[in-house]
Design a protein around this motif. Sequence first.
Motif, short mmCIF file in Angstrom:
data_model
loop_
_atom_site.label_atom_id
_atom_site.label_comp_id
_atom_site.label_asym_id
_atom_site.label_seq_id
_atom_site.Cartn_x
_atom_site.Cartn_y
_atom_site.Cartn_z
N ALA A 197 0.84 -1.21 0.00
CA ALA A 197 0.00 0.00 0.00
C ALA A 197 0.87 1.25 0.00
CB ALA A 197 -0.94 -0.01 1.21
N GLU A 198 1.94 1.22 0.77
CA GLU A 198 2.87 2.37 0.81
C GLU A 198 3.50 2.59 -0.56
OE1 GLU A 198 7.22 3.19 2.69
OE2 GLU A 198 5.72 2.37 4.06
N ARG A 199 3.91 1.51 -1.21
CA ARG A 199 4.49 1.63 -2.56
C ARG A 199 3.47 2.18 -3.55
NH1 ARG A 199 7.36 -4.24 -2.45
NH2 ARG A 199 9.16 -3.64 -1.19
N ALA A 200 2.23 1.72 -3.46
CA ALA A 200 1.18 2.21 -4.36
C ALA A 200 0.93 3.69 -4.13
CB ALA A 200 -0.11 1.41 -4.17
N THR A 201 0.91 4.11 -2.88
CA THR A 201 0.72 5.52 -2.55
C THR A 201 1.86 6.36 -3.10
OG1 THR A 201 -0.53 4.96 -0.56
CG2 THR A 201 0.44 7.17 -0.64
N THR A 202 3.08 5.86 -2.97
CA THR A 202 4.25 6.56 -3.50
C THR A 202 4.16 6.69 -5.01
OG1 THR A 202 5.62 5.80 -1.67
CG2 THR A 202 6.78 6.51 -3.67
N ARG A 203 3.79 5.59 -5.68
CA ARG A 203 3.65 5.64 -7.15
C ARG A 203 2.57 6.62 -7.57
NH1 ARG A 203 4.34 0.04 -6.60
NH2 ARG A 203 2.11 -0.31 -6.82
N ARG A 204 1.43 6.63 -6.86
CA ARG A 204 0.35 7.58 -7.18
C ARG A 204 0.83 9.01 -6.99
NH1 ARG A 204 -2.94 3.77 -4.71
NH2 ARG A 204 -2.93 4.86 -2.73
N ARG B 38 4.00 14.24 -11.72
CA ARG B 38 4.30 14.33 -13.16
C ARG B 38 3.15 14.98 -13.92
NH1 ARG B 38 6.13 9.17 -12.36
NH2 ARG B 38 4.31 8.26 -13.37
N LEU B 39 1.91 14.58 -13.59
CA LEU B 39 0.75 15.16 -14.27
C LEU B 39 0.64 16.65 -13.99
CD1 LEU B 39 -1.87 12.33 -13.70
CD2 LEU B 39 -0.79 12.97 -15.87
N ARG B 40 0.90 17.06 -12.76
CA ARG B 40 0.84 18.50 -12.43
C ARG B 40 1.90 19.27 -13.19
NH1 ARG B 40 -0.16 17.76 -6.00
NH2 ARG B 40 -2.43 17.61 -6.11
N GLN B 41 3.10 18.68 -13.28
CA GLN B 41 4.17 19.34 -14.00
C GLN B 41 3.81 19.46 -15.49
OE1 GLN B 41 7.93 17.30 -13.82
NE2 GLN B 41 9.07 19.14 -14.37
#
Length: 168
Positions: free
Chosen positions: A140-147, A153-156
């Motif tokens: 779950a922590e890895r998924a949160t980090t990836r999100r 990236r999307l904001r940039q």
Amino acid sequence: VAVTDAEVAEAMRYAFSALKLVVEPGGALRFPAARAFGSLDVQGPEAQLSRSILEAALEGGTSLSVDDAQRDRRFADQPSVLGLQLHSVLVVPLLSGGRPFGVLYLDNATRAQAFSPEARHSAEEFARAAGPLLERSIQAERATTRRGEKLARLRQEDRKSTRLNSSH
């Protein structure tokens, strides 16, 4: 069966000086939990364990109990054993899907043979209960980090797109 580290500590009744959960995703040591009993400092838990004993346990894939690391020919000459003045060490693998992904590492620097068969059994039960839960938490922590990374990236990209559109 839910077992807390406080229950394990009570069951072992001061049989160990430190409890550490060690997770090795891709070989990098992480310490999602470390608890000291007495005066041991856990500010840098990675510096307060024997990597040679840890590696032996991970390679074996089963619990490893060392009655007196300073007298055990496999570990007696290891700098970590000497520097930490380790005597008793108990390492229990944390399993997920039948494979080890980390360990429950317990040590006692003050006395040899600190871990009774009952203490080892309690630690193994704790690891059996905690392993799948900890693995899900890590996922779950890895998924949160990836999100979070994807959102950044999307904001940039959105900012770049907005600047390009406003300049036209």
